[in-house]
Design an enzyme around this catalytic site. Structure first.
Site, PDB file in Angstrom:
ATOM      1  CG  ASP A  67      -0.564  -0.712   3.932  1.00  0.00           C
ATOM      2  OD1 ASP A  67      -0.887   0.371   3.417  1.00  0.00           O
ATOM      3  OD2 ASP A  67       0.173  -0.793   4.943  1.00  0.00           O
ATOM      4  CB  SER A 118     -28.704  -0.964   2.031  1.00  0.00           C
ATOM      5  OG  SER A 118     -28.009  -0.589   3.202  1.00  0.00           O
TER       6      SER A 118
END
Ligand SMILES: C[S@@+](CC[C@H](N)C(=O)[O-])C[C@H]1O[C@@H](n2cnc3c(N)ncnc32)[C@H](O)[C@@H]1O
Length: 249
Positions: A67, A118
């Site tokens: 939210d 990564s």
């Protein structure tokens, strides 16, 4: 016969999407979505955070943290803060799914979402010593292929989502010259959070919002406090369900 308003439909779509990316839909049992956490606890002996093995959530975030992404997107959009959205540390990409969905749901044009990771997990710290993150056996790795697939299954993989692949120390510098209105740093370790700040914070527009996920982790918190002191960031930092955030002035 009148149907639901478009804002009611939008809210229902976003509510359902949040239930789906957390996998609350299938595993939340009788608890309300606000109480649901897919990570139950840290198993010290195993050095692992425990998630129901069947759960396969696309995000570790809680409902309140999702939210916060929505209210931040709305805030920067309504205030006309220029720039794109980025999450540095995406794991399975659930927060990226939400950011991309928000562009559609609120009819936001001219902004894109960057997923930086990564796609091989959290590297061990090099500069920081004694960061407990280095003891974790699970490095929270998810492959680029998996993340792309997760976003695609929501029908949200398009040219408004881009992927920056690589370790932050090498990859984030390629964003120089870009502008961001919202950045979400979620990479857990001291070194990774520090690198995210060094390369990304200067790219945050005035009025932009930065969210730091791992406020409960000592390495992350120390990296943020050190950076704020070193660079002279004095904006008030607030904490929302374990996420820190502030608005750059
Ligand atoms: C806890 S997960 C992120 C959780 C995710 N935001 C979510 O919604 O559940 C941490 C992520 O940060 C990435 N990460 C941590 N350090 C990194 C670094 N130095 N370079 C690139 N990726 C890194 C890991 O590969 C992993 O995907």
């Amino acid at each position: 016969m009148s149907g639901p308003s478009s804002s009611a439909n939008r809210d229902a779509y976003l509510d359902l999407l949040k239930r789906a990316i957390t996998n609350y839909l299938y595993l939340g049992s009788d608890e309300p979505p606000e109480q649901f956490r897919c990570v139950t606890h840290y198993e010290l002996a195993e050095g692992r955070w425990k998630i129901d093995p069947l759960a396969r959530p696309l995000t570790l975030l809680t409902r309140a943290q999702l939210d916060l992404i929505e209210s931040s997107v709305l805030s920067v959009h309504e205030r006309g803060v220029p720039g794109d959205f980025i999450e540095a540390g995406v794991w399975r990409g659930g927060a990226i799914v939400l950011m991309r969905a928000l562009l559609n749901a609120y009819g936001i044009e001219g902004r894109t979402v960057v997923a930086a990771d990564s796609f091989e997990g959290i590297p061990k710290n090099v500069r920081a010593k004694n960061d407990p993150v280095d003891l974790w056996k699970d490095r929270w790795a998810a492959s680029l292929e998996d993340v792309r697939g997760n976003i695609a299954r929501f029908g949200l993989l398009d040219d408004r989502v881009s992927f920056l692949v690589g370790y932050f120390a090498d990859s984030l510098k390629s964003l120089a010259g870009r502008q961001f209105a919202l950045m979400r740093l979620d990479s857990d370790s001291y070194d990774s959070v520090e690198e995210s700040l060094v390369y990304l914070y200067p790219l945050l527009s005035p009025g932009g919002i930065i969210i730091i996920d791992d406020w409960h982790l000592v390495g992350c918190k120390t990296a943020v406090m050190n950076y704020r002191t070193r660079v002279g960031v004095s904006e008030e930092l607030k904490v929302h369900d374990g996420n820190a955030f502030w608005i750059k002035t």
